[in-house]
Enzyme design. Structure first.
Site, PDB file in Angstrom:
ATOM      1  N   GLU A 128     -53.451   0.696  -1.757  1.00 29.33           N
ATOM      2  CA  GLU A 128     -53.840  -0.699  -2.051  1.00 29.33           C
ATOM      3  C   GLU A 128     -53.046  -1.671  -1.186  1.00 29.33           C
ATOM      4  OE1 GLU A 128     -56.194  -2.107  -4.272  1.00 29.33           O
ATOM      5  OE2 GLU A 128     -56.942  -0.067  -4.483  1.00 29.33           O
ATOM      6  N   TYR A 150     -50.936  -6.509  -7.977  1.00 25.91           N
ATOM      7  CA  TYR A 150     -50.435  -5.129  -8.002  1.00 25.91           C
ATOM      8  C   TYR A 150     -49.998  -4.702  -6.602  1.00 25.91           C
ATOM      9  CZ  TYR A 150     -50.912   0.020  -7.939  1.00 25.91           C
ATOM     10  OH  TYR A 150     -50.713   1.373  -7.757  1.00 25.91           O
ATOM     11  N   LYS A 154     -46.262  -3.803  -5.176  1.00 25.55           N
ATOM     12  CA  LYS A 154     -45.986  -2.472  -4.614  1.00 25.55           C
ATOM     13  C   LYS A 154     -45.471  -2.568  -3.175  1.00 25.55           C
ATOM     14  CE  LYS A 154     -47.168   0.806  -7.659  1.00 25.55           C
ATOM     15  NZ  LYS A 154     -46.405   2.020  -7.979  1.00 25.55           N
TER      16      LYS A 154
HETATM   17  P1  NDP Z   1     -50.654   5.989 -14.857  1.00 18.51           P
HETATM   18  O1  NDP Z   1     -51.147   4.623 -15.140  1.00 18.51           O
HETATM   19  O2  NDP Z   1     -51.414   7.155 -15.370  1.00 18.51           O
HETATM   20  O3  NDP Z   1     -49.142   6.118 -15.398  1.00 18.51           O
HETATM   21  C1  NDP Z   1     -48.250   5.047 -15.309  1.00 18.51           C
HETATM   22  C2  NDP Z   1     -46.979   5.418 -16.055  1.00 18.51           C
HETATM   23  O4  NDP Z   1     -46.052   4.343 -15.966  1.00 18.51           O
HETATM   24  C3  NDP Z   1     -47.199   5.710 -17.557  1.00 18.51           C
HETATM   25  O5  NDP Z   1     -46.370   6.777 -17.919  1.00 18.51           O
HETATM   26  C4  NDP Z   1     -46.711   4.425 -18.201  1.00 18.51           C
HETATM   27  O6  NDP Z   1     -46.257   4.601 -19.514  1.00 18.51           O
HETATM   28  C5  NDP Z   1     -45.552   4.080 -17.280  1.00 18.51           C
HETATM   29  N1  NDP Z   1     -45.124   2.691 -17.379  1.00 18.51           N
HETATM   30  C6  NDP Z   1     -45.887   1.595 -17.251  1.00 18.51           C
HETATM   31  N2  NDP Z   1     -45.135   0.483 -17.393  1.00 18.51           N
HETATM   32  C7  NDP Z   1     -43.867   0.897 -17.628  1.00 18.51           C
HETATM   33  C8  NDP Z   1     -42.651   0.231 -17.870  1.00 18.51           C
HETATM   34  N3  NDP Z   1     -42.544  -1.092 -17.911  1.00 18.51           N
HETATM   35  N4  NDP Z   1     -41.528   0.989 -18.064  1.00 18.51           N
HETATM   36  C9  NDP Z   1     -41.597   2.329 -18.054  1.00 18.51           C
HETATM   37  N5  NDP Z   1     -42.731   3.024 -17.828  1.00 18.51           N
HETATM   38  C10 NDP Z   1     -43.858   2.301 -17.628  1.00 18.51           C
HETATM   39  O7  NDP Z   1     -50.489   6.093 -13.263  1.00 18.51           O
HETATM   40  P2  NDP Z   1     -50.650   7.375 -12.307  1.00 18.51           P
HETATM   41  O8  NDP Z   1     -49.968   8.523 -12.904  1.00 18.51           O
HETATM   42  O9  NDP Z   1     -52.076   7.475 -11.907  1.00 18.51           O
HETATM   43  O10 NDP Z   1     -49.873   6.881 -11.018  1.00 18.51           O
HETATM   44  C11 NDP Z   1     -48.473   7.122 -10.869  1.00 18.51           C
HETATM   45  C12 NDP Z   1     -47.877   6.119  -9.909  1.00 18.51           C
HETATM   46  O11 NDP Z   1     -48.532   6.211  -8.643  1.00 18.51           O
HETATM   47  C13 NDP Z   1     -48.030   4.662 -10.340  1.00 18.51           C
HETATM   48  O12 NDP Z   1     -46.865   3.985  -9.922  1.00 18.51           O
HETATM   49  C14 NDP Z   1     -49.231   4.163  -9.559  1.00 18.51           C
HETATM   50  O13 NDP Z   1     -49.160   2.769  -9.345  1.00 18.51           O
HETATM   51  C15 NDP Z   1     -49.057   4.948  -8.252  1.00 18.51           C
HETATM   52  N6  NDP Z   1     -50.272   5.225  -7.527  1.00 18.51           N
HETATM   53  C16 NDP Z   1     -51.317   5.857  -8.165  1.00 18.51           C
HETATM   54  C17 NDP Z   1     -52.461   6.161  -7.474  1.00 18.51           C
HETATM   55  C18 NDP Z   1     -53.580   6.889  -8.128  1.00 18.51           C
HETATM   56  O14 NDP Z   1     -54.672   6.945  -7.534  1.00 18.51           O
HETATM   57  N7  NDP Z   1     -53.389   7.486  -9.297  1.00 18.51           N
HETATM   58  C19 NDP Z   1     -52.610   5.809  -6.034  1.00 18.51           C
HETATM   59  C20 NDP Z   1     -51.410   5.256  -5.457  1.00 18.51           C
HETATM   60  C21 NDP Z   1     -50.300   4.956  -6.194  1.00 18.51           C
HETATM   61  P3  NDP Z   1     -47.230   4.472 -20.806  1.00 18.51           P
HETATM   62  O15 NDP Z   1     -47.867   5.830 -21.001  1.00 18.51           O
HETATM   63  O16 NDP Z   1     -46.292   4.121 -21.892  1.00 18.51           O
HETATM   64  O17 NDP Z   1     -48.241   3.411 -20.484  1.00 18.51           O
HETATM   65  P1  GDP Z   2     -58.205   1.141  -7.551  1.00 18.04           P
HETATM   66  O1  GDP Z   2     -58.688   1.535  -6.204  1.00 18.04           O
HETATM   67  O2  GDP Z   2     -56.779   1.500  -7.798  1.00 18.04           O
HETATM   68  O3  GDP Z   2     -58.467  -0.266  -7.904  1.00 18.04           O
HETATM   69  O4  GDP Z   2     -58.982   2.111  -8.589  1.00 18.04           O
HETATM   70  P2  GDP Z   2     -60.167   1.832  -9.606  1.00 18.04           P
HETATM   71  O5  GDP Z   2     -60.702   3.163  -9.990  1.00 18.04           O
HETATM   72  O6  GDP Z   2     -59.734   0.922 -10.707  1.00 18.04           O
HETATM   73  O7  GDP Z   2     -61.261   1.046  -8.754  1.00 18.04           O
HETATM   74  C1  GDP Z   2     -61.847   1.628  -7.596  1.00 18.04           C
HETATM   75  C2  GDP Z   2     -63.007   0.759  -7.140  1.00 18.04           C
HETATM   76  O8  GDP Z   2     -64.062   0.854  -8.128  1.00 18.04           O
HETATM   77  C3  GDP Z   2     -62.713  -0.723  -6.989  1.00 18.04           C
HETATM   78  O9  GDP Z   2     -63.277  -1.170  -5.779  1.00 18.04           O
HETATM   79  C4  GDP Z   2     -63.428  -1.381  -8.161  1.00 18.04           C
HETATM   80  O10 GDP Z   2     -63.893  -2.704  -7.916  1.00 18.04           O
HETATM   81  C5  GDP Z   2     -64.614  -0.430  -8.299  1.00 18.04           C
HETATM   82  N1  GDP Z   2     -65.240  -0.515  -9.628  1.00 18.04           N
HETATM   83  C6  GDP Z   2     -66.551  -0.772  -9.879  1.00 18.04           C
HETATM   84  N2  GDP Z   2     -66.789  -0.821 -11.181  1.00 18.04           N
HETATM   85  C7  GDP Z   2     -65.607  -0.587 -11.802  1.00 18.04           C
HETATM   86  C8  GDP Z   2     -65.226  -0.508 -13.179  1.00 18.04           C
HETATM   87  O11 GDP Z   2     -66.027  -0.683 -14.080  1.00 18.04           O
HETATM   88  N3  GDP Z   2     -63.915  -0.213 -13.440  1.00 18.04           N
HETATM   89  C9  GDP Z   2     -63.013  -0.005 -12.424  1.00 18.04           C
HETATM   90  N4  GDP Z   2     -61.761   0.313 -12.735  1.00 18.04           N
HETATM   91  N5  GDP Z   2     -63.337  -0.100 -11.115  1.00 18.04           N
HETATM   92  C10 GDP Z   2     -64.622  -0.392 -10.812  1.00 18.04           C
END
Ligand code: NDP
Ligand code: GDP
Length: 340
Positions: A128, A150, A154
């Site tokens: 992102e 976001y 980051k």
């Molecule tokens: P998730 O949203 O599944 O998990 C996020 C985690 O962060 C959860 O365990 C959540 O806890 C915890 N968390 C949120 N806020 C806080 C806080 N204030 N203090 C402590 N813990 C907190 O994310 P993913 O596992 O998918 O992603 C992991 C990391 O990788 C994230 O940093 C994300 O931004 C980054 N990322 C993810 C991508 C993806 O496609 N998945 C792509 C690129 C980067 P709780 O369960 O309590 O909400």
């Molecule tokens: P992101 O790439 O981390 O923002 O992952 P998301 O899965 O949230 O979104 C991926 C793409 O899907 C973005 O371009 C969104 O605008 C598009 N999108 C379209 N409809 C939806 C929706 O209903 N929910 C989410 N989360 N994304 C959507």
């Protein structure tokens, strides 16, 4: 002695996969979680690793708590996966997102600098940060153009990581991961939102169409299970660095819908335009998808596609799961889950 690893965000999608991976490598795993009034450990239970992890209270916004856990345990490796990770929510909560995803990382780096300078640090950076991408495909050298609070937060964290490496010799790596999904993906992200809803339609648990936003944005979607290996590999290399992790393929939301529909016996045809567009199942005539403008974003990231050649050359990494396999894995999981 076993190596120790601390994982923040242990309850999230990546936290579960990474913990499982490190346990298989005989690490002592400390899982950092924030207290909640409901059960946030369901992923660790599904992975069958809940009782193999030492769980510790943690919040990205609480500097005293961060100092205490780092000082007490001084882990060999720290994987910072915790974040407010949902792009859409970051426009509603820009200050909180910046505190957690930007400042929270500075707190961690300061605690490491002060109390455990030998700890190797992994930061979960994101594609992102490329946002309105100025180059296709994106590499570690592509200039950043973040498009959401976001991504801005980051980006700050990414540069803090680089800066602490260069200023204080902290072993800090920034993994610029493109979207990665799995059956454990959060339910508000588009892939999982689609597979869960289509599975419910298929199992006749709902009649309601799925409401989505922009169907034409494109993402480079990989499998979370493949990507956590790279987090670990980055910290095993001699030098800390930044790496793009991606599949090198991109697909639209529409492509994803078509691919998973095959497993639900839907043959979707699109009618109408923009916010009046609908996806109709040709066989039954039923509306499966409806575009709803509440899911459009104030600023969109239209196209992401990564080039992970650096990771391949230096760390010998390549993704194993292809787009079609990922779609199949997610939809079959959700058909089964919703049926139960
Ligand atoms: P998730 O949203 O599944 O998990 C996020 C985690 O962060 C959860 O365990 C959540 O806890 C915890 N968390 C949120 N806020 C806080 C806080 N204030 N203090 C402590 N813990 C907190 O994310 P993913 O596992 O998918 O992603 C992991 C990391 O990788 C994230 O940093 C994300 O931004 C980054 N990322 C993810 C991508 C993806 O496609 N998945 C792509 C690129 C980067 P709780 O369960 O309590 O909400
Ligand atoms: P992101 O790439 O981390 O923002 O992952 P998301 O899965 O949230 O979104 C991926 C793409 O899907 C973005 O371009 C969104 O605008 C598009 N999108 C379209 N409809 C939806 C929706 O209903 N929910 C989410 N989360 N994304 C959507």
């Amino acid at each position: 002695m076993n190596k120790s690893a601390m994982i923040s965000g242990i309850t999230g999608q990546d936290g579960g996969y990474l913990a499982k991976f490190l346990l298989q490598k005989n690490y002592t795993v400390y899982g950092l979680y924030r207290r909640a009034s409901n059960d946030t450990f369901f992923r660790l239970k599904e992975h069958e690793i809940f009782d193999k992890i030492t769980l510790l209270d943690f919040d990205l916004l609480e500097f005293t708590n961060i100092c205490r856990v780092i000082r007490k345990y001084q882990p060999d490796e720290f994987y910072n996966l915790a974040a407010q990770s949902f792009v859409s929510a970051s426009w509603e909560e820009p200050l909180y997102t910046t505190q957690a995803d930007g400042m929270g990382v500075l707190y961690l780096l300061e605690a490491i600098r002060e109390f455990s300078p030998k700890t190797k640090f992994y930061q979960a950076s994101t594609s992102e940060m490329f946002g309105k991408a100025v180059e296709i495909p994106q590499t570690e050298k592509t200039p950043f153009y973040p498009r959401s609070p976001y991504a801005v937060a980051k980006l700050m964290a990414h540069w803090a990581c680089v800066n602490y490496r260069e200023s204080f010799n902290i072993f800090s790596c920034s993994g610029i991961l493109f979207n990665h999904e799995s059956p454990m993906r959060g339910e508000e992200f588009v892939t999982r939102k689609i597979t869960l809803h289509l599975a419910k339609l298929y199992n006749k648990l709902t009649d309601a169409p799925l409401k989505l936003g922009n169907l034409d944005s494109k993402r480079d979607w990989g499998f979370a299970g493949d990507y956590v290996e790279m987090m670990w590999k980055m910290l095993q290399n001699d030098n800390p660095d930044n790496y793009v992790i991606a599949t090198g393929e991109t697909h639209s939301i529409r492509d994803f819908i078509h691919e998973v529909s095959r497993y639900c016996n839907f043959d979707i045809e699109w009618q109408g335009n923009n916010e009046n567009e609908k996806g109709i199942d040709k066989k039954s005539g039923k509306t499966i998808i409806m575009v709803d403008k509440q899911f459009f974003r104030p600023a969109e990231v239209d196209l992401l596609i990564g080039n992970a050649v650096k990771a391949k050359e230096i760390l010998s990494w390549e993704p194993k799961v292809k787009f079609n396999d990922l779609c199949k894995m997610m939809i079959l999981h959700d058909i089964d889950k919703t049926r139960k």
